[in-house]
Motif scaffolding. Structure first.
Motif, PDB file in Angstrom:
ATOM      1  N   GLU A  92       0.867  -1.181   0.000  1.00 50.44           N
ATOM      2  CA  GLU A  92       0.000   0.000   0.000  1.00 50.44           C
ATOM      3  C   GLU A  92       0.899   1.223   0.000  1.00 50.44           C
ATOM      4  O   GLU A  92       1.703   1.418   0.912  1.00 50.44           O
ATOM      5  CB  GLU A  92      -0.912   0.011   1.225  1.00 50.44           C
ATOM      6  N   VAL A 114      -2.759   3.781  -2.329  1.00 48.36           N
ATOM      7  CA  VAL A 114      -3.108   2.754  -3.315  1.00 48.36           C
ATOM      8  C   VAL A 114      -2.728   1.393  -2.753  1.00 48.36           C
ATOM      9  O   VAL A 114      -1.589   1.173  -2.338  1.00 48.36           O
ATOM     10  CB  VAL A 114      -2.378   2.989  -4.659  1.00 48.36           C
ATOM     11  N   PHE A 115      -3.696   0.472  -2.723  1.00 46.32           N
ATOM     12  CA  PHE A 115      -3.475  -0.876  -2.200  1.00 46.32           C
ATOM     13  C   PHE A 115      -3.622  -1.872  -3.347  1.00 46.32           C
ATOM     14  O   PHE A 115      -4.553  -1.791  -4.149  1.00 46.32           O
ATOM     15  CB  PHE A 115      -4.493  -1.197  -1.103  1.00 46.32           C
ATOM     16  N   GLY A 116      -2.684  -2.815  -3.433  1.00 39.28           N
ATOM     17  CA  GLY A 116      -2.799  -3.824  -4.474  1.00 39.28           C
ATOM     18  C   GLY A 116      -1.528  -4.638  -4.632  1.00 39.28           C
ATOM     19  O   GLY A 116      -0.601  -4.557  -3.812  1.00 39.28           O
ATOM     20  N   ILE A 163       0.669  -1.026 -10.036  1.00 38.41           N
ATOM     21  CA  ILE A 163       0.022  -1.799  -8.979  1.00 38.41           C
ATOM     22  C   ILE A 163      -1.370  -2.211  -9.453  1.00 38.41           C
ATOM     23  O   ILE A 163      -2.150  -1.372  -9.917  1.00 38.41           O
ATOM     24  CB  ILE A 163      -0.078  -0.986  -7.674  1.00 38.41           C
ATOM     25  N   TYR A 164      -1.660  -3.492  -9.328  1.00 39.09           N
ATOM     26  CA  TYR A 164      -2.962  -4.039  -9.722  1.00 39.09           C
ATOM     27  C   TYR A 164      -3.848  -4.077  -8.488  1.00 39.09           C
ATOM     28  O   TYR A 164      -3.609  -4.840  -7.560  1.00 39.09           O
ATOM     29  CB  TYR A 164      -2.754  -5.443 -10.296  1.00 39.09           C
ATOM     30  N   ASP A 165      -4.871  -3.195  -8.459  1.00 39.41           N
ATOM     31  CA  ASP A 165      -5.679  -3.092  -7.246  1.00 39.41           C
ATOM     32  C   ASP A 165      -6.776  -4.152  -7.215  1.00 39.41           C
ATOM     33  O   ASP A 165      -7.050  -4.807  -8.228  1.00 39.41           O
ATOM     34  CB  ASP A 165      -6.246  -1.676  -7.094  1.00 39.41           C
ATOM     35  N   LYS A 211      -9.856  -4.059  -7.388  1.00 41.42           N
ATOM     36  CA  LYS A 211     -10.970  -3.837  -8.306  1.00 41.42           C
ATOM     37  C   LYS A 211     -10.610  -4.125  -9.760  1.00 41.42           C
ATOM     38  O   LYS A 211     -11.406  -3.880 -10.662  1.00 41.42           O
ATOM     39  CB  LYS A 211     -11.469  -2.393  -8.169  1.00 41.42           C
ATOM     40  N   GLN A 231      -4.406 -11.392  -0.960  1.00 39.90           N
ATOM     41  CA  GLN A 231      -5.453 -10.671  -0.260  1.00 39.90           C
ATOM     42  C   GLN A 231      -6.638 -11.568   0.093  1.00 39.90           C
ATOM     43  O   GLN A 231      -7.219 -11.417   1.181  1.00 39.90           O
ATOM     44  CB  GLN A 231      -5.917  -9.466  -1.089  1.00 39.90           C
TER      45      GLN A 231
END
Length: 296
Positions: free
Chosen positions: A138, A142-144, A156-158, A160, A247
């Motif tokens: 993170e 932005v988290f991913g 970064i691939y989040d 969603k 995740q």
């Protein structure tokens, strides 16, 4: 007129003859200079191949490896060229070239300051940073999952399904959270029970319910703490650890914890209360709605 043409031709011949004599005198130096350039080129290829093998053991970023190899080869060839010019007694030319390179480098540094910062940050991240492709981090809100670490930016691939591009310098210069580096993660599950329930009994049942999750991390205990007197409930948090690689590992452990608590509370008559609101219709308080309606 013919005499002037004759004089001009003699000047040209003398000039050419002087050049030829200078060439003959400088011929050994010229051969040595060419050999120096050729040797520098060969050395650059050898060093590039050695660097390729070493860097592939240290990092997986192919673009950074290619950049480092290219810069190293270029510097070796430039050094060889400078030595060759020195052999040819072109010291002033060497000085002029170095001065020109310095001025150009300074101008480019000011013009592309952010781009250079991102480039350097990307190289350092690829060599020293614990962030690798596939890690969950993170950064900058932005988290991913890290999809790609490039020379300019990190992708970064989040959760969603969107690719978020972050300039390398923002990751390198700012704090970030690395979720997969330790291989585990703690779930803090918050809940509340009614004021009429036995607190010791709730704690015992809650810890036992969480321990039924089969994939809890070995060696980590389940922790239970009451936190506050809420508006309608006594609130608590139960904390437990699970192995973490993706995740969904975290989300599944959180979901199983909620299901286990709800099932255990239903079986033991423990209430998770709804929010309770008391409406007071009197100006001074303490009057019911029916009494106010009768008066009016």
């Amino acid at each position: 007129m013919f005499s002037e043409i004759s004089d001009a031709s003699e000047i040209v011949v003398d000039k050419l003859q002087g050049w030829l004599e200078a060439l003959i005198v400088m011929l050994p130096n010229l051969v040595i200079a060419i050999l120096v350039i050729v040797i520098a080129y060969i050395i650059s290829k050898i060093v590039s191949n050695i660097l390729s093998r070493v860097l592939h053991r240290l990092m997986q970023n192919e673009s950074v490896i290619t950049l480092i190899r290219s810069i190293t080869s270029f510097l070796i060839v430039v050094v060889g060229l400078m030595i060759a010019l020195g052999v040819l007694n072109l010291d002033k030319t060497v000085t002029s070239v170095l001065a020109g390179v310095g001025v150009i480098g300074l101008a480019l540094g000011f013009a592309f300051q952010d781009a250079a910062s991102n480039l350097i940050s990307g190289v350092i991240m690829a060599v020293q940073s614990p962030i690798n492709v596939g890690d969950i981090i993170e950064s900058n809100d932005v988290f991913g999952t890290v999809k790609e670490i490039g020379l300019r930016a990190t992708i970064i691939y989040d959760p969603k399904g969107q690719d978020v591009v972050i300039p390398n310098r923002l990751i390198f210069q700012n704090p970030y959270k690395h979720y997969t580096i330790n291989g585990n993660r703690r779930i803090d599950l918050e809940c509340g029970i009614s004021y009429g329930d036995d607190l010791d009994k709730v704690e015992e049942i809650s810890v036992a319910a969480i321990k039924k999750i089969p994939y809890l991390q070995a060696g980590k205990s389940v922790e239970f703490f009451y936190q506050e007197f809420g508006d309608s409930s006594i609130n608590f948090v139960v904390r437990y650890w699970v192995n973490f690689k993706r995740q969904p590992d975290y989300l599944q452990a959180q979901s199983d914890g909620i299901k286990n608590l709800k099932k255990a509370y239903d079986q033991n008559g423990i209430t998770i209360p709804f929010p309770i609101r008391t409406l007071d219709f009197g100006i001074k308080g303490g009057e019911r709605l029916s009494e106010v309606l009768k008066k009016n």
